[in-house]
Design a protein around this motif. Sequence first.
Motif, PDB file in Angstrom:
ATOM      1  N   ILE A  66      27.874 -14.103   6.464  1.00 30.31           N
ATOM      2  CA  ILE A  66      28.118 -15.335   7.213  1.00 30.31           C
ATOM      3  C   ILE A  66      27.867 -16.493   6.260  1.00 30.31           C
ATOM      4  O   ILE A  66      26.922 -16.470   5.473  1.00 30.31           O
ATOM      5  CB  ILE A  66      27.208 -15.431   8.454  1.00 30.31           C
ATOM      6  N   PHE A  67      28.767 -17.490   6.270  1.00 33.45           N
ATOM      7  CA  PHE A  67      28.496 -18.663   5.437  1.00 33.45           C
ATOM      8  C   PHE A  67      28.440 -19.901   6.320  1.00 33.45           C
ATOM      9  O   PHE A  67      29.003 -19.937   7.415  1.00 33.45           O
ATOM     10  CB  PHE A  67      29.509 -18.796   4.295  1.00 33.45           C
ATOM     11  N   PHE A  68      27.720 -20.906   5.834  1.00 33.68           N
ATOM     12  CA  PHE A  68      27.419 -22.059   6.683  1.00 33.68           C
ATOM     13  C   PHE A  68      27.327 -23.314   5.827  1.00 33.68           C
ATOM     14  O   PHE A  68      27.125 -23.253   4.606  1.00 33.68           O
ATOM     15  CB  PHE A  68      26.095 -21.845   7.430  1.00 33.68           C
ATOM     16  N   VAL A  69      27.486 -24.441   6.497  1.00 28.80           N
ATOM     17  CA  VAL A  69      27.218 -25.757   5.921  1.00 28.80           C
ATOM     18  C   VAL A  69      26.330 -26.506   6.902  1.00 28.80           C
ATOM     19  O   VAL A  69      26.684 -26.637   8.076  1.00 28.80           O
ATOM     20  CB  VAL A  69      28.526 -26.546   5.662  1.00 28.80           C
ATOM     21  N   ARG A  70      25.182 -26.921   6.442  1.00 31.47           N
ATOM     22  CA  ARG A  70      24.252 -27.696   7.281  1.00 31.47           C
ATOM     23  C   ARG A  70      24.037 -29.067   6.647  1.00 31.47           C
ATOM     24  O   ARG A  70      24.026 -29.197   5.430  1.00 31.47           O
ATOM     25  CB  ARG A  70      22.892 -26.991   7.391  1.00 31.47           C
ATOM     26  N   ASP A  71      23.841 -30.073   7.474  1.00 31.53           N
ATOM     27  CA  ASP A  71      23.515 -31.396   6.943  1.00 31.53           C
ATOM     28  C   ASP A  71      22.666 -32.144   7.959  1.00 31.53           C
ATOM     29  O   ASP A  71      22.582 -31.763   9.135  1.00 31.53           O
ATOM     30  CB  ASP A  71      24.797 -32.179   6.621  1.00 31.53           C
ATOM     31  N   ASN A  72      22.029 -33.183   7.509  1.00 30.52           N
ATOM     32  CA  ASN A  72      21.211 -34.026   8.393  1.00 30.52           C
ATOM     33  C   ASN A  72      21.880 -35.367   8.630  1.00 30.52           C
ATOM     34  O   ASN A  72      21.237 -36.403   8.721  1.00 30.52           O
ATOM     35  CB  ASN A  72      19.806 -34.225   7.816  1.00 30.52           C
ATOM     36  N   GLY A  73      23.231 -35.323   8.743  1.00 26.74           N
ATOM     37  CA  GLY A  73      24.001 -36.548   8.952  1.00 26.74           C
ATOM     38  C   GLY A  73      24.003 -36.990  10.405  1.00 26.74           C
ATOM     39  O   GLY A  73      23.135 -36.607  11.203  1.00 26.74           O
ATOM     40  N   ILE A  74      25.010 -37.778  10.748  1.00 26.72           N
ATOM     41  CA  ILE A  74      25.046 -38.391  12.077  1.00 26.72           C
ATOM     42  C   ILE A  74      25.373 -37.386  13.174  1.00 26.72           C
ATOM     43  O   ILE A  74      25.151 -37.640  14.350  1.00 26.72           O
ATOM     44  CB  ILE A  74      26.064 -39.552  12.117  1.00 26.72           C
ATOM     45  N   GLY A  75      25.942 -36.222  12.806  1.00 24.06           N
ATOM     46  CA  GLY A  75      26.248 -35.208  13.809  1.00 24.06           C
ATOM     47  C   GLY A  75      27.468 -35.554  14.643  1.00 24.06           C
ATOM     48  O   GLY A  75      28.132 -36.573  14.428  1.00 24.06           O
ATOM     49  N   ILE A  76      27.756 -34.691  15.593  1.00 25.42           N
ATOM     50  CA  ILE A  76      28.901 -34.868  16.487  1.00 25.42           C
ATOM     51  C   ILE A  76      28.377 -35.131  17.892  1.00 25.42           C
ATOM     52  O   ILE A  76      27.577 -34.341  18.403  1.00 25.42           O
ATOM     53  CB  ILE A  76      29.799 -33.616  16.497  1.00 25.42           C
ATOM     54  N   PRO A  92      17.802 -41.541   5.519  1.00 23.00           N
ATOM     55  CA  PRO A  92      16.798 -41.803   4.475  1.00 23.00           C
ATOM     56  C   PRO A  92      16.808 -40.767   3.359  1.00 23.00           C
ATOM     57  O   PRO A  92      16.659 -41.105   2.186  1.00 23.00           O
ATOM     58  CB  PRO A  92      15.475 -41.780   5.253  1.00 23.00           C
ATOM     59  N   ASN A  93      16.967 -39.497   3.694  1.00 21.85           N
ATOM     60  CA  ASN A  93      17.017 -38.428   2.694  1.00 21.85           C
ATOM     61  C   ASN A  93      18.228 -37.540   2.963  1.00 21.85           C
ATOM     62  O   ASN A  93      18.094 -36.435   3.504  1.00 21.85           O
ATOM     63  CB  ASN A  93      15.737 -37.590   2.723  1.00 21.85           C
ATOM     64  N   PRO A  94      19.423 -38.013   2.622  1.00 21.01           N
ATOM     65  CA  PRO A  94      20.634 -37.251   2.947  1.00 21.01           C
ATOM     66  C   PRO A  94      20.662 -35.903   2.223  1.00 21.01           C
ATOM     67  O   PRO A  94      20.480 -35.840   1.002  1.00 21.01           O
ATOM     68  CB  PRO A  94      21.765 -38.173   2.481  1.00 21.01           C
ATOM     69  N   GLN A  95      20.900 -34.854   2.985  1.00 16.62           N
ATOM     70  CA  GLN A  95      20.918 -33.507   2.418  1.00 16.62           C
ATOM     71  C   GLN A  95      22.043 -32.692   3.030  1.00 16.62           C
ATOM     72  O   GLN A  95      22.316 -32.791   4.225  1.00 16.62           O
ATOM     73  CB  GLN A  95      19.591 -32.781   2.672  1.00 16.62           C
ATOM     74  N   ILE A  96      22.674 -31.889   2.195  1.00 18.10           N
ATOM     75  CA  ILE A  96      23.677 -30.924   2.636  1.00 18.10           C
ATOM     76  C   ILE A  96      23.311 -29.574   2.033  1.00 18.10           C
ATOM     77  O   ILE A  96      22.965 -29.487   0.853  1.00 18.10           O
ATOM     78  CB  ILE A  96      25.097 -31.325   2.196  1.00 18.10           C
ATOM     79  N   GLU A  97      23.371 -28.551   2.846  1.00 18.94           N
ATOM     80  CA  GLU A  97      23.066 -27.205   2.379  1.00 18.94           C
ATOM     81  C   GLU A  97      24.275 -26.311   2.636  1.00 18.94           C
ATOM     82  O   GLU A  97      24.795 -26.265   3.747  1.00 18.94           O
ATOM     83  CB  GLU A  97      21.841 -26.638   3.109  1.00 18.94           C
ATOM     84  N   ILE A  98      24.728 -25.646   1.604  1.00 22.67           N
ATOM     85  CA  ILE A  98      25.796 -24.677   1.741  1.00 22.67           C
ATOM     86  C   ILE A  98      25.245 -23.316   1.332  1.00 22.67           C
ATOM     87  O   ILE A  98      24.519 -23.194   0.351  1.00 22.67           O
ATOM     88  CB  ILE A  98      27.028 -25.055   0.874  1.00 22.67           C
ATOM     89  N   GLY A  99      25.539 -22.306   2.127  1.00 22.05           N
ATOM     90  CA  GLY A  99      24.955 -21.005   1.826  1.00 22.05           C
ATOM     91  C   GLY A  99      25.693 -19.867   2.493  1.00 22.05           C
ATOM     92  O   GLY A  99      26.576 -20.058   3.328  1.00 22.05           O
ATOM     93  N   CYS A 100      25.321 -18.672   2.106  1.00 19.04           N
ATOM     94  CA  CYS A 100      25.833 -17.472   2.743  1.00 19.04           C
ATOM     95  C   CYS A 100      24.802 -16.359   2.575  1.00 19.04           C
ATOM     96  O   CYS A 100      24.015 -16.351   1.622  1.00 19.04           O
ATOM     97  CB  CYS A 100      27.184 -17.050   2.176  1.00 19.04           C
ATOM     98  N   ALA A 101      24.796 -15.462   3.523  1.00 15.97           N
ATOM     99  CA  ALA A 101      23.838 -14.358   3.505  1.00 15.97           C
ATOM    100  C   ALA A 101      24.448 -13.181   4.237  1.00 15.97           C
ATOM    101  O   ALA A 101      25.406 -13.326   5.002  1.00 15.97           O
ATOM    102  CB  ALA A 101      22.519 -14.776   4.158  1.00 15.97           C
ATOM    103  N   GLY A 102      23.883 -12.005   4.023  1.00 17.09           N
ATOM    104  CA  GLY A 102      24.354 -10.815   4.711  1.00 17.09           C
ATOM    105  C   GLY A 102      23.776 -10.708   6.102  1.00 17.09           C
ATOM    106  O   GLY A 102      22.667 -11.176   6.371  1.00 17.09           O
ATOM    107  N   GLU A 103      24.517 -10.103   7.011  1.00 17.31           N
ATOM    108  CA  GLU A 103      24.067  -9.890   8.376  1.00 17.31           C
ATOM    109  C   GLU A 103      23.732  -8.416   8.583  1.00 17.31           C
ATOM    110  O   GLU A 103      24.058  -7.551   7.765  1.00 17.31           O
ATOM    111  CB  GLU A 103      25.142 -10.326   9.368  1.00 17.31           C
ATOM    112  N   GLU A 104      23.092  -8.096   9.689  1.00 16.65           N
ATOM    113  CA  GLU A 104      22.694  -6.722   9.961  1.00 16.65           C
ATOM    114  C   GLU A 104      23.896  -5.794  10.088  1.00 16.65           C
ATOM    115  O   GLU A 104      23.832  -4.624   9.731  1.00 16.65           O
ATOM    116  CB  GLU A 104      21.852  -6.662  11.231  1.00 16.65           C
ATOM    117  N   ASN A 105      25.009  -6.316  10.586  1.00 19.62           N
ATOM    118  CA  ASN A 105      26.198  -5.472  10.737  1.00 19.62           C
ATOM    119  C   ASN A 105      26.998  -5.345   9.443  1.00 19.62           C
ATOM    120  O   ASN A 105      28.083  -4.776   9.435  1.00 19.62           O
ATOM    121  CB  ASN A 105      27.095  -6.009  11.852  1.00 19.62           C
ATOM    122  N   GLY A 106      26.471  -5.896   8.361  1.00 20.58           N
ATOM    123  CA  GLY A 106      27.128  -5.769   7.068  1.00 20.58           C
ATOM    124  C   GLY A 106      28.125  -6.845   6.744  1.00 20.58           C
ATOM    125  O   GLY A 106      28.662  -6.876   5.644  1.00 20.58           O
ATOM    126  N   LEU A 107      28.395  -7.750   7.686  1.00 25.54           N
ATOM    127  CA  LEU A 107      29.353  -8.830   7.445  1.00 25.54           C
ATOM    128  C   LEU A 107      28.621 -10.093   7.007  1.00 25.54           C
ATOM    129  O   LEU A 107      27.642 -10.495   7.645  1.00 25.54           O
ATOM    130  CB  LEU A 107      30.164  -9.118   8.708  1.00 25.54           C
TER     131      LEU A 107
END
Length: 229
Positions: A207-217, A190-205
């Motif tokens: 992390i980047f990610f892709v999230r969506d509300n699709g059918i999944g695996i 009903p409301n298809p969304q994809i989020e792409i992002g990246c942020a810093g971690e506590e160890n200084g490295l």
Amino acid sequence: NRALLPIRATARTAADINETDQTRRLDSTTAEVELQPLTHTFNAMLDRIEGAFQRQRQFTADAAHELRTPLSIMQTGLDVTLSQQRSANEYCAALTAVQEEVGRLSQLTNTLLMLARADSRELPLARDTVNIAALLNAVADQFGSSAEDKHITLERQIAPNLLVQGDEDRLIQVALNLLDNAVKFMGEQPNPQIEIGCAGEENGLPIFFVRDNGIGIPQELQGRIFGLF
């Protein structure tokens, strides 16, 4: 002579195991106590060899399947074009279609070579300073129009100026694959969304990610997501 009999029996059994019959294993239950560690080690090695052969066969079958489609398209197009006299425009259109499939075949062949080299640990990786934030923004820009065509909201949560040491081409490939799958397998939401992002971690490295509300695996397939093809 009696002491060496178990070793000879083990050697005969090992000699009978070949690439056409990889399921046989040495019987550790009947082996002498002193030979059991050797038998377990040998069986573990056979398990690894059998797994390698299975992966090789699967790779060959998958590669043939991937190559079959563009070849079939080209063959059908050429057969239809040559079945009767055509105009110059029709010949040009047929050649353009074949050119597109040749380009697809070339890209697929390069991918197969890369996979083979990666599987044999022969794929060189660069160690350059990469701005992962700029990289993800560029990748997201490429998918803006395709997401819009499917009425998918593409959101970004990208922290600026995050640097990593890595191979820029391979990082782009990962991000492209993730976004491509997110768009391709969204399904009827009903409301298809994809989020792409990246942020810093506590160890200084970062992390980047892709999230969506699709059918999944499906749960039963999640163990195969890192397999070839």
